[in-house]
Design a protein around this motif. Structure first.
Motif, PDB file in Angstrom:
ATOM      1  N   GLU A   1       0.845  -1.191   0.000  1.00 46.17           N
ATOM      2  CA  GLU A   1       0.000   0.000   0.000  1.00 46.17           C
ATOM      3  C   GLU A   1       0.890   1.253   0.000  1.00 46.17           C
ATOM      4  O   GLU A   1       1.574   1.527   0.969  1.00 46.17           O
ATOM      5  CB  GLU A   1      -0.916   0.006   1.225  1.00 46.17           C
ATOM      6  CG  GLU A   1      -1.888  -1.163   1.270  1.00 46.17           C
ATOM      7  CD  GLU A   1      -2.770  -1.109   2.494  1.00 46.17           C
ATOM      8  OE1 GLU A   1      -2.646  -0.131   3.264  1.00 46.17           O
ATOM      9  OE2 GLU A   1      -3.562  -2.041   2.682  1.00 46.17           O
ATOM     10  N   GLY A   2       0.875   1.962  -1.084  1.00 43.25           N
ATOM     11  CA  GLY A   2       1.662   3.189  -1.177  1.00 43.25           C
ATOM     12  C   GLY A   2       2.934   3.037  -1.975  1.00 43.25           C
ATOM     13  O   GLY A   2       3.483   4.021  -2.480  1.00 43.25           O
ATOM     14  N   GLY A   3       3.458   1.805  -2.082  1.00 45.92           N
ATOM     15  CA  GLY A   3       4.647   1.570  -2.890  1.00 45.92           C
ATOM     16  C   GLY A   3       5.941   2.079  -2.291  1.00 45.92           C
ATOM     17  O   GLY A   3       6.928   2.272  -3.002  1.00 45.92           O
ATOM     18  N   GLU A   4       5.978   2.281  -0.972  1.00 41.18           N
ATOM     19  CA  GLU A   4       7.202   2.774  -0.335  1.00 41.18           C
ATOM     20  C   GLU A   4       8.275   1.695  -0.345  1.00 41.18           C
ATOM     21  O   GLU A   4       8.002   0.519  -0.115  1.00 41.18           O
ATOM     22  CB  GLU A   4       6.896   3.192   1.109  1.00 41.18           C
ATOM     23  CG  GLU A   4       8.108   3.724   1.860  1.00 41.18           C
ATOM     24  CD  GLU A   4       7.804   4.002   3.320  1.00 41.18           C
ATOM     25  OE1 GLU A   4       8.742   4.359   4.057  1.00 41.18           O
ATOM     26  OE2 GLU A   4       6.637   3.863   3.724  1.00 41.18           O
ATOM     27  N   LEU A   5       9.522   2.098  -0.622  1.00 43.27           N
ATOM     28  CA  LEU A   5      10.652   1.167  -0.635  1.00 43.27           C
ATOM     29  C   LEU A   5      11.146   0.955   0.792  1.00 43.27           C
ATOM     30  O   LEU A   5      11.509   1.907   1.479  1.00 43.27           O
ATOM     31  CB  LEU A   5      11.777   1.709  -1.512  1.00 43.27           C
ATOM     32  CG  LEU A   5      12.952   0.762  -1.768  1.00 43.27           C
ATOM     33  CD1 LEU A   5      12.491  -0.452  -2.563  1.00 43.27           C
ATOM     34  CD2 LEU A   5      14.066   1.477  -2.499  1.00 43.27           C
ATOM     35  N   ILE A   6      11.159  -0.304   1.245  1.00 40.80           N
ATOM     36  CA  ILE A   6      11.504  -0.610   2.631  1.00 40.80           C
ATOM     37  C   ILE A   6      12.755  -1.489   2.666  1.00 40.80           C
ATOM     38  O   ILE A   6      12.786  -2.557   2.039  1.00 40.80           O
ATOM     39  CB  ILE A   6      10.351  -1.343   3.334  1.00 40.80           C
ATOM     40  CG1 ILE A   6       9.067  -0.519   3.261  1.00 40.80           C
ATOM     41  CG2 ILE A   6      10.710  -1.641   4.784  1.00 40.80           C
ATOM     42  CD1 ILE A   6       7.857  -1.227   3.830  1.00 40.80           C
ATOM     43  N   PRO A   7      13.804  -1.075   3.390  1.00 40.98           N
ATOM     44  CA  PRO A   7      14.972  -1.956   3.579  1.00 40.98           C
ATOM     45  C   PRO A   7      14.636  -3.033   4.604  1.00 40.98           C
ATOM     46  O   PRO A   7      14.114  -2.735   5.678  1.00 40.98           O
ATOM     47  CB  PRO A   7      16.053  -1.003   4.107  1.00 40.98           C
ATOM     48  CG  PRO A   7      15.285   0.088   4.777  1.00 40.98           C
ATOM     49  CD  PRO A   7      13.986   0.237   4.032  1.00 40.98           C
ATOM     50  N   VAL A   8      14.909  -4.280   4.267  1.00 45.77           N
ATOM     51  CA  VAL A   8      14.563  -5.384   5.166  1.00 45.77           C
ATOM     52  C   VAL A   8      15.747  -6.336   5.335  1.00 45.77           C
ATOM     53  O   VAL A   8      16.607  -6.445   4.464  1.00 45.77           O
ATOM     54  CB  VAL A   8      13.348  -6.190   4.644  1.00 45.77           C
ATOM     55  CG1 VAL A   8      12.094  -5.330   4.631  1.00 45.77           C
ATOM     56  CG2 VAL A   8      13.625  -6.764   3.265  1.00 45.77           C
TER      57      VAL A   8
END
Length: 217
Positions: free
Chosen positions: A19-26
């Motif tokens: 939702e929103g397409g935010e890039l998240i470092p995981v």
């Protein structure tokens, strides 16, 4: 109930939020499968806990003899890593039960404990953040620690004095990390942000206090 698993750090990557397409470092973590090797009760050991085995080992020559006998006593496979998890209620838990990554769920917060990366011998500026002395020409005091003791009384250096020494390789816990995604068939969980240690480092992943997990066989 079991609220903690032993796992291994695979590495880091990034994913896009649905939702929103935010890039998240995981951080990619293999959580389990962990099998119950031993049950400790308050009646026999003075406290309630379960011992979990992680990562099966095929060659018993790589393990110490007490560890081999400990696993074989209950007819279980050999494990490279054993870890103890304290729990309040032992009901429903039996030796041989297996817990996997689906113990956790996407969106919940976890605490991850691991061993930090070793950084070798470091001085006080890098290790403790000392400001050091003037860097200008003529100064004979740049990155030293300065005076470390007293003149006459008490005539000793107190324990815990910040000094140069071995940096890293310490037990570190990072709390309130969000679980982004669970890949149950591969026992993989994606945790937002960084966790202690390097690749292939052994971790302890723990649910946030107050969260209860269901017992699964």
């Amino acid at each position: 109930m079991i609220t903690e698993l032993i796992g291994k750090k695979i590495g880091m990557t990034q994913v896009f939020e649905k939702e929103g397409g935010e890039l998240i470092p995981v951080t990619v973590v293999q959580a389990g499968p962990c099998r119950v090797v031993q049950i400790k009760s308050e009646k026999t050991d003075g406290y309630n806990a379960v011992q979990l085995g992680f990562e099966e080992e095929n060659k018993k020559s790589r393990l110490k003899k007490p560890g081999v006998g400990h696993c074989k006593k209950n007819g279980l496979p050999l494990y490279r890593y054993l870890g103890e998890v304290r729990i309040e209620d032992l009901s429903g838990i039996e030796v041989g039960m297996e817990f996997k990554a689906d113990l956790f769920s996407a969106g919940e917060e976890v605490a991850v404990t691991g061993t930090s990366k070793g950084k070798g011998f470091a001085g006080v500026v890098k290790r403790h953040g000392f400001s050091g002395g003037p860097m200008s020409h003529g100064s004979r005091f740049h990155r030293g620690s300065g005076a470390i003791g007293h003149h006459a009384n008490p005539n000793k250096i107190f324990k815990g004095k910040p000094m140069a020494g071995h940096m890293g390789v310490e037990r570190v816990t990072v709390k309130s990390l969000k679980v982004v995604e669970i890949i149950a068939d591969q026992n993989i969980i994606l945790i937002k942000g960084a966790v202690p240690g390097g690749e292939n480092g052994i971790l302890r992943i723990r649910k946030k206090p107050g969260k209860k997990a269901a017992v699964k066989g």
